[in-house]
Design an enzyme around this catalytic site. Structure first.
Site, PDB file in Angstrom:
ATOM      1  N   LYS A  82       1.177  -0.802  -0.034  1.00  0.00           N
ATOM      2  CA  LYS A  82       0.724  -0.252  -0.154  1.00  0.00           C
ATOM      3  C   LYS A  82       1.131   1.192   0.417  1.00  0.00           C
ATOM      4  CE  LYS A  82      -4.139   1.895   2.863  1.00  0.00           C
ATOM      5  NZ  LYS A  82      -4.652   2.045   3.333  1.00  0.00           N
ATOM      6  N   SER A 157      -9.421   1.928   2.818  1.00  0.00           N
ATOM      7  CA  SER A 157      -9.061   2.488   1.992  1.00  0.00           C
ATOM      8  C   SER A 157      -8.183   1.586   1.194  1.00  0.00           C
ATOM      9  CB  SER A 157      -7.633   3.779   2.813  1.00  0.00           C
ATOM     10  OG  SER A 157      -7.294   2.888   4.146  1.00  0.00           O
ATOM     11  N   SER A 181      -9.893  -0.755   6.848  1.00  0.00           N
ATOM     12  CA  SER A 181      -9.233  -0.195   5.646  1.00  0.00           C
ATOM     13  C   SER A 181      -8.814  -2.197   5.524  1.00  0.00           C
ATOM     14  CB  SER A 181      -8.598   0.505   6.536  1.00  0.00           C
ATOM     15  OG  SER A 181      -9.171   2.482   5.736  1.00  0.00           O
TER      16      SER A 181
END
Length: 493
Positions: A82, A157, A181
């Site tokens: 990420k 996210s 997330s």
């Protein structure tokens, strides 16, 4: 394409093939890049690929193969990261224009640990800007689509990481979980995601959103693979004062956990109006499966759950307003279009931040600044922290064996399946409700693993995940139960 290549590999299967010399690291990584770069054109999971340097690294790893007696289970495994986790000498943007020119000057601790395991990094994955969002629609750079239905969101996210794993573009990924997330996108994409106990994994090198809530964790295709990654990245770190000295060396050894002795709690507050019939049916079936297998299922109450969402959206904006103050458009490299302009300092700050930070971060920064301001701190932030303690106490009471408590808690991850792209863009409150079932565990600092209720979604159905919540630092138990369910009723059944 070489016959060895199987995009459906799990990490276990990949490791077995490498150990048996059915393919080399270089062959595998080359094929992954060919497939991933082609597939990602329609998915948009990756912001950047590290093809050239990682192919060179793969060749170096092949030279070590014959010299290493016992291979790390992650040796040569392709992993996606990420883009709010620092990798030295690589761009790290947190999907924000204000950081589009920022090059990390050091490795996050989790990256150091994965490098020690000889992992191959495919690249950085997309996210909601500064990890603020539940759909990955808030990225400043691109839209990420759900691989199972490209008209729908992958969740957020950590949507890019979940999509990369679900689309077989990566065998595993790292994400961050502040209010769901990791678990929510894992649910929308039908993969496994673990939110570890707060302090189980170092946050050093993670771009902070809300420091008391953030936690780095893994996503993978199976519970076993997820445990393998977690084992590699967990543990104490002198660079993170919130990290804990816990021994996770046997966290992936499920055989010595007698899961049939576990008492599973089902909180009545998690089955509320607004949950879709599809989700409710899938969760009920999962609970029924375990009940028929002889597990003791017990209804419990977590009475302060109803305050969790409101509590979270006071604490999170307050902390993010402080954390994001550092991104002024100057210290971490100004956007290209603003460089060289002759402006006064205040004008420079206002122009840089105003043009380079997106709508959702601005919304949360404003809210956070308000609740921390003079005259409102006690009314909002201080009160929210007190409610947070009540939420934690609910969990501690539920787990208290002296009061006939349970060993783990089973609950839905999201009230609905993946929604359409753009469906909730104009309704922030509706978007926030996507995290209603995941937020309480972050407020309490507990571990939780999200996994599919079945493998039926591979036949055209949208996935539904449930989560197993455990006691602090008891990831092994929830992973063991998840592994049992997965083998009997989930994707591996």
């Amino acid at each position: 394409m070489n016959t060895f290549f199987n995009k459906n590999f799990t990490i276990e299967e990949y490791h077995k093939g490498l150990r048996e010399k059915k393919f080399s690291v270089f062959e595998a990584i080359k094929e992954f890049f060919i497939y991933t770069q082609k597939e990602d054109v329609k998915i948009g999971a990756f912001l950047e690929f590290y093809k050239d340097e990682e192919l060179d690294r793969a060749q170096e790893l092949d030279l070590q193969l014959d010299k290493i007696e016992k291979l790390s289970p992650l040796f040569g495994v392709p992993i996606a990261i990420k883009d709010n986790i620092l990798i030295n000498k690589h761009r790290t943007t947190s999907a924000s224009k204000i950081l589009k020119n920022y090059i990390a000057s050091y490795d996050a601790t989790v990256i150091k640990k994965l490098k020690e395991q000889n992992v191959v990094f495919l690249g950085k994955t997309n996210l909601d800007e500064f990890a603020m969002g539940s759909s990955t629609e808030n990225s400043a750079f691109q839209l990420t689509r759900n691989p199972l239905d490209i008209s729908r969101v992958p969740g957020g996210s950590s949507g890019g990481s979940a999509a990369a794993v679900a689309a077989n573009m990566s065998l595993g990924a790292l994400g961050s979980d502040t209010g769901g997330s990791i678990r929510q996108p894992a649910g929308f994409c039908g993969v496994v995601g673990l939110k570890p106990t707060y302090g189980a994994v170092s946050r050093y090198g993670l771009m902070s959103l809300a420091s008391s809530l953030d936690q780095i964790g893994p996503l993978a295709k199976t519970v076993k693979d997820t445990a393998t990654i977690f084992k590699a990245i967990s543990g104490w770190d002198q660079m993170d004062s919130t990290s804990a000295q816990i021994d996770y060396s046997s966290v992936d050894n499920f055989e010595n956990v007698n899961v049939k002795d576990l008492v599973i709690g089902v909180p009545k507050e998690y089955f509320v109006d607004g949950m879709s019939d599809e989700v409710k049916k899938a969760i009920d079936e999962s609970i029924g499966n375990l009940r028929r297998d002889g597990f003791k299922i017990k209804e419990i109450s977590l009475p302060h759950t109803k305050y969790a969402l409101s509590c979270y959206y006071i604490i999170l904006p307050a902390e993010c307003s402080a954390n994001l103050a550092r991104y002024d458009g100057i210290k971490y490299s100004a956007p290209d279009e603003l460089k060289g302009e002759d402006m006064k300092l205040l004008e420079t700050y206002l122009k840089n931040r105003g043009s380079a930070i997106g709508e959702e971060p601005r919304r949360r920064i404003l809210l956070g600044s308000f609740v921390l301001s003079s005259g409102y701190y006690d009314a909002y932030y201080s009160k929210a922290q007190k409610v947070r303690r009540l939420i934690l106490n609910d969990f501690l009471k539920a787990f208290d064996k002296s009061q006939d408590g349970v060993d783990v808690i089973m609950a839905p991850v999201t009230p609905t399946t993946a929604f359409k792209i753009g469906e909730k863009s104009d309704d922030p409150l509706s978007m926030y409700l996507s995290d209603i079932f995941t937020i309480p565990t972050n407020l309490a600092g507990l571990p939780a693993v999200s996994l599919p209720t079945s493998g039926d979604f591979k036949e055209g159905k949208l996935p539904v995940n449930f989560q197993i919540i455990g006691k602090h630092f008891d990831e092994k138990t929830i992973l063991a139960l998840g592994n049992y369910y997965e083998k009997n009723y989930g994707q591996l059944s």
